[in-house]
Write a protein that holds these residues in place. Sequence first.
Motif, PDB file in Angstrom:
ATOM      1  N   THR A   1       0.756  -1.286   0.124  1.00  0.00           N
ATOM      2  CA  THR A   1       0.004   0.028  -0.030  1.00  0.00           C
ATOM      3  C   THR A   1       0.832   1.352  -0.079  1.00  0.00           C
ATOM      4  OG1 THR A   1      -0.001  -0.161   2.450  1.00  0.00           O
ATOM      5  CG2 THR A   1      -1.976  -1.065   1.188  1.00  0.00           C
ATOM      6  N   THR A   2       2.061   1.170   0.096  1.00  0.00           N
ATOM      7  CA  THR A   2       3.000   2.386   0.145  1.00  0.00           C
ATOM      8  C   THR A   2       2.880   3.389  -1.192  1.00  0.00           C
ATOM      9  OG1 THR A   2       4.479   1.016   1.452  1.00  0.00           O
ATOM     10  CG2 THR A   2       5.384   3.037   0.688  1.00  0.00           C
ATOM     11  N   THR A   3       2.665   4.533  -0.933  1.00  0.00           N
ATOM     12  CA  THR A   3       2.324   5.427  -1.926  1.00  0.00           C
ATOM     13  C   THR A   3       3.159   5.554  -2.915  1.00  0.00           C
ATOM     14  OG1 THR A   3       1.302   6.765  -0.404  1.00  0.00           O
ATOM     15  CG2 THR A   3       1.447   7.816  -2.431  1.00  0.00           C
ATOM     16  N   GLU A   4       4.711   5.763  -2.634  1.00  0.00           N
ATOM     17  CA  GLU A   4       5.551   5.991  -3.663  1.00  0.00           C
ATOM     18  C   GLU A   4       5.816   5.009  -4.721  1.00  0.00           C
ATOM     19  OE1 GLU A   4       5.943   6.525  -0.390  1.00  0.00           O
ATOM     20  OE2 GLU A   4       7.201   8.371   0.095  1.00  0.00           O
ATOM     21  N   PRO A   5       6.073   3.643  -4.103  1.00  0.00           N
ATOM     22  CA  PRO A   5       6.041   2.586  -5.231  1.00  0.00           C
ATOM     23  C   PRO A   5       4.850   2.398  -5.860  1.00  0.00           C
ATOM     24  CG  PRO A   5       6.284   1.469  -2.982  1.00  0.00           C
ATOM     25  CD  PRO A   5       6.469   3.101  -3.028  1.00  0.00           C
ATOM     26  N   ALA A   6       3.579   2.546  -5.358  1.00  0.00           N
ATOM     27  CA  ALA A   6       2.212   2.422  -5.881  1.00  0.00           C
ATOM     28  C   ALA A   6       2.175   3.511  -7.140  1.00  0.00           C
ATOM     29  CB  ALA A   6       1.263   2.479  -4.976  1.00  0.00           C
ATOM     30  N   ILE A   7       2.694   4.584  -6.795  1.00  0.00           N
ATOM     31  CA  ILE A   7       2.579   5.634  -8.131  1.00  0.00           C
ATOM     32  C   ILE A   7       3.593   5.053  -9.225  1.00  0.00           C
ATOM     33  CG2 ILE A   7       3.125   7.914  -8.864  1.00  0.00           C
ATOM     34  CD1 ILE A   7       2.562   8.948  -5.951  1.00  0.00           C
ATOM     35  N   ALA A   8       4.662   4.781  -8.840  1.00  0.00           N
ATOM     36  CA  ALA A   8       5.622   4.316  -9.910  1.00  0.00           C
ATOM     37  C   ALA A   8       5.215   3.110 -10.629  1.00  0.00           C
ATOM     38  CB  ALA A   8       7.063   4.211  -9.353  1.00  0.00           C
ATOM     39  N   PHE A   9       4.466   2.144  -9.806  1.00  0.00           N
ATOM     40  CA  PHE A   9       4.048   0.922 -10.494  1.00  0.00           C
ATOM     41  C   PHE A   9       2.804   1.225 -11.395  1.00  0.00           C
ATOM     42  CE2 PHE A   9       1.620  -3.515  -9.943  1.00  0.00           C
ATOM     43  CZ  PHE A   9       2.410  -3.995 -11.315  1.00  0.00           C
ATOM     44  N   ARG A  10       2.087   1.984 -11.071  1.00  0.00           N
ATOM     45  CA  ARG A  10       1.000   2.558 -11.905  1.00  0.00           C
ATOM     46  C   ARG A  10       1.460   2.886 -13.117  1.00  0.00           C
ATOM     47  NH1 ARG A  10      -4.674   5.883 -10.929  1.00  0.00           N
ATOM     48  NH2 ARG A  10      -4.986   4.391  -9.466  1.00  0.00           N
ATOM     49  N   ILE A  11       2.483   3.828 -13.092  1.00  0.00           N
ATOM     50  CA  ILE A  11       3.023   4.445 -14.356  1.00  0.00           C
ATOM     51  C   ILE A  11       3.789   3.458 -15.219  1.00  0.00           C
ATOM     52  CG2 ILE A  11       4.928   5.973 -15.352  1.00  0.00           C
ATOM     53  CD1 ILE A  11       4.050   7.899 -12.656  1.00  0.00           C
ATOM     54  N   PHE A  12       4.312   2.507 -14.549  1.00  0.00           N
ATOM     55  CA  PHE A  12       5.247   1.668 -15.275  1.00  0.00           C
ATOM     56  C   PHE A  12       4.232   0.417 -15.978  1.00  0.00           C
ATOM     57  CE2 PHE A  12       9.040   3.617 -14.257  1.00  0.00           C
ATOM     58  CZ  PHE A  12       9.749   3.129 -15.386  1.00  0.00           C
ATOM     59  N   ARG A  13       3.181   0.109 -15.128  1.00  0.00           N
ATOM     60  CA  ARG A  13       2.110  -0.835 -15.629  1.00  0.00           C
ATOM     61  C   ARG A  13       1.521  -0.536 -16.772  1.00  0.00           C
ATOM     62  NH1 ARG A  13      -0.171  -0.950 -10.838  1.00  0.00           N
ATOM     63  NH2 ARG A  13      -2.292   0.071 -11.657  1.00  0.00           N
ATOM     64  N   ASP A  14       1.190   0.881 -16.769  1.00  0.00           N
ATOM     65  CA  ASP A  14       0.645   1.472 -18.046  1.00  0.00           C
ATOM     66  C   ASP A  14       1.484   1.431 -19.229  1.00  0.00           C
ATOM     67  OD1 ASP A  14      -1.759   2.188 -16.834  1.00  0.00           O
ATOM     68  OD2 ASP A  14      -1.590   4.443 -17.216  1.00  0.00           O
ATOM     69  N   LEU A  15       3.015   1.675 -18.808  1.00  0.00           N
ATOM     70  CA  LEU A  15       3.782   1.658 -20.107  1.00  0.00           C
ATOM     71  C   LEU A  15       3.936   0.247 -20.656  1.00  0.00           C
ATOM     72  CD1 LEU A  15       6.089   3.314 -21.277  1.00  0.00           C
ATOM     73  CD2 LEU A  15       7.509   2.441 -19.627  1.00  0.00           C
ATOM     74  N   LEU A  16       3.881  -0.587 -19.818  1.00  0.00           N
ATOM     75  CA  LEU A  16       3.959  -2.078 -20.315  1.00  0.00           C
ATOM     76  C   LEU A  16       2.799  -2.438 -20.912  1.00  0.00           C
ATOM     77  CD1 LEU A  16       6.713  -2.162 -18.583  1.00  0.00           C
ATOM     78  CD2 LEU A  16       6.270  -4.218 -17.918  1.00  0.00           C
ATOM     79  N   VAL A  17       1.703  -2.109 -20.494  1.00  0.00           N
ATOM     80  CA  VAL A  17       0.543  -2.713 -21.328  1.00  0.00           C
ATOM     81  C   VAL A  17       0.359  -1.846 -22.481  1.00  0.00           C
ATOM     82  CG1 VAL A  17      -2.141  -2.704 -21.107  1.00  0.00           C
ATOM     83  CG2 VAL A  17      -0.779  -3.012 -19.174  1.00  0.00           C
ATOM     84  N   GLN A  18       0.886  -0.569 -22.610  1.00  0.00           N
ATOM     85  CA  GLN A  18       0.550  -0.079 -24.046  1.00  0.00           C
ATOM     86  C   GLN A  18       1.771  -0.726 -24.916  1.00  0.00           C
ATOM     87  OE1 GLN A  18       1.490   4.289 -23.771  1.00  0.00           O
ATOM     88  NE2 GLN A  18       0.229   4.476 -22.170  1.00  0.00           N
ATOM     89  N   LYS A  19       3.004  -1.173 -24.458  1.00  0.00           N
ATOM     90  CA  LYS A  19       4.238  -1.504 -25.340  1.00  0.00           C
ATOM     91  C   LYS A  19       3.779  -2.895 -25.541  1.00  0.00           C
ATOM     92  CE  LYS A  19       9.176  -1.358 -24.727  1.00  0.00           C
ATOM     93  NZ  LYS A  19       9.624  -0.513 -25.590  1.00  0.00           N
ATOM     94  N   TYR A  20       3.385  -3.853 -24.657  1.00  0.00           N
ATOM     95  CA  TYR A  20       3.351  -5.307 -24.976  1.00  0.00           C
ATOM     96  C   TYR A  20       2.125  -5.710 -24.875  1.00  0.00           C
ATOM     97  CZ  TYR A  20       8.258  -4.709 -23.527  1.00  0.00           C
ATOM     98  OH  TYR A  20       9.552  -4.267 -23.471  1.00  0.00           O
ATOM     99  N   GLY A  21       0.923  -5.194 -24.346  1.00  0.00           N
ATOM    100  CA  GLY A  21      -0.555  -5.510 -24.409  1.00  0.00           C
ATOM    101  C   GLY A  21      -0.390  -6.123 -22.929  1.00  0.00           C
ATOM    102  N   LYS A  22      -1.832  -6.259 -22.527  1.00  0.00           N
ATOM    103  CA  LYS A  22      -1.826  -6.864 -21.286  1.00  0.00           C
ATOM    104  C   LYS A  22      -1.300  -8.225 -20.934  1.00  0.00           C
ATOM    105  CE  LYS A  22      -6.179  -6.938 -18.443  1.00  0.00           C
ATOM    106  NZ  LYS A  22      -5.758  -6.646 -17.147  1.00  0.00           N
ATOM    107  N   GLU A  23      -1.221  -9.133 -22.043  1.00  0.00           N
ATOM    108  CA  GLU A  23      -0.562 -10.651 -21.637  1.00  0.00           C
ATOM    109  C   GLU A  23       0.843 -10.502 -21.782  1.00  0.00           C
ATOM    110  OE1 GLU A  23      -1.810 -13.793 -21.133  1.00  0.00           O
ATOM    111  OE2 GLU A  23      -3.527 -12.476 -20.679  1.00  0.00           O
ATOM    112  N   GLY A  24       1.181  -9.622 -22.721  1.00  0.00           N
ATOM    113  CA  GLY A  24       2.798  -9.531 -23.043  1.00  0.00           C
ATOM    114  C   GLY A  24       3.329  -9.008 -21.416  1.00  0.00           C
TER     115      GLY A  24
END
Length: 444
Positions: A143-166
């Motif tokens: 639940t820690t805010t700092e990593p949660a923010i970073a993860f949201r940003i990188f999750r979005d980036l990875l989904v855009q780049k590789y699709g949800k499955e990738g």
Amino acid sequence: MTLKLNDKYLGSFVSAEELSAIAPEVQAAHDLLTSRTGAGNDFLGWLDLPVNYDKDEAARIVEAAKKIQKSCDVFIVIGIGGSYLGARAAIEFCTSSSYNDLCKDTPKIYFVGNDISASHMAELLQICEGKDICVNVISKSGTTTEPAIAFRIFRDLLVQKYGKEGAKERIFATTDRAKGKLKELSDAEGYETFVVPDDVGGRFSVLTPVGLLPIAVAGIDIYAMMDGAAAAREAYAECDLANNDCYKYAAIRNILSRKGKSVEFFVSYEASLIMTAEWWKQLYGESEGKENKGILPASVSFTTDLHSMGQFLQEGSRIMFETVIDLQESSHGVEIPFEASNSDGLNFIAGKDMHYVNRQAFMGTVLAHTDGGTPTMVLELSKRGAAEFGYLVYFFEKAVAISGYMLGINPFNQPGVEEYKKNMFALLGKPGYEDRAAELAKKM
Ligand code: PA5
């Protein structure tokens, strides 16, 4: 022995009688720790971790590391505090502070989610452009805010780049076995997960998957690291001040602190130890700094800081002592060349290795600082390596447990860390923090 405490330079600051006098307190702390009856006793998993760790999970870590090494150029490690410092310290200690510039067969590793700096994030996103990426998000609470923010940003980036499955194949989560937002999300999305054991607190977690996955991705032998920690566990099992350097270190810190030496400097002479100092500061600061007690942990990297902090250390307020890591072997040798003209006057050291010169700087500084009234403990460490890192980690973890119990505090909690979070949430308008927001508004 991998590590040896040299107390010769404590000279007049700590006597044999003072050590004998404090021995019963060390014994009491040892009894509390080993009988598991002291404060925070539900967070003692680190004590036996070097021999009790989950071997199947370690094998899974090694496999995941191979997969990550094969599939990305850039490995993003998201975490803060205990979910960040240990892995970075280990990687720089075992390889180099310039790991990212020197690594050839392993991905570049970037740590993020350890602050909320928009610039830091934007720069990292720029670095990632056109690169293949894998992510390890690490949060025990989830639940820690700092990593949660970073993860949201990188999750979005990875989904855009590789699709949800990738993206799913490239995200690895290290979190609680069963609870927390990160665990829920990981289960829902199907990420591979690794467990932070319930009974190991963040700052004691480097030898769990929290540290071990990034460490393995950097190509470091995690089994050798655990073996090193296991050797320390055995070496520091008995409460005998004459033979247990870990307990002696804890005892001396307390003797010095009671004489007004309220600041401890962790001193190293290698850039590759700067992050180990950061890890150590968290371990000691968060474990001991409570109830208006504790020795303030600080650090310097010599010889560079001799040109900034050297004056204060030599002649400023006499409130500090030093714990110096004396790294006896260097991973590399660099000879100082001879020059016929001797235009810079350096021929007196021509033919000598820089490591030899560094060690004379160490010796000269220890003698100068002790003469100047700063007690110094020297921790002699043979060399840098995975086993040595594991050994050092266990040494400092057990020492802070003993030292913390001697101080009369619970070394395993961190109630003070919550205060800034509550204010930040109130200021950000998080639901549930309305009263606090109103209180803060009056003060601003
Ligand atoms: O030592 C600690 O407990 C803290 O520094 C935590 O590691 C840090 O706050 C991060 O917590 P989490 O792993 O729950 O995100």
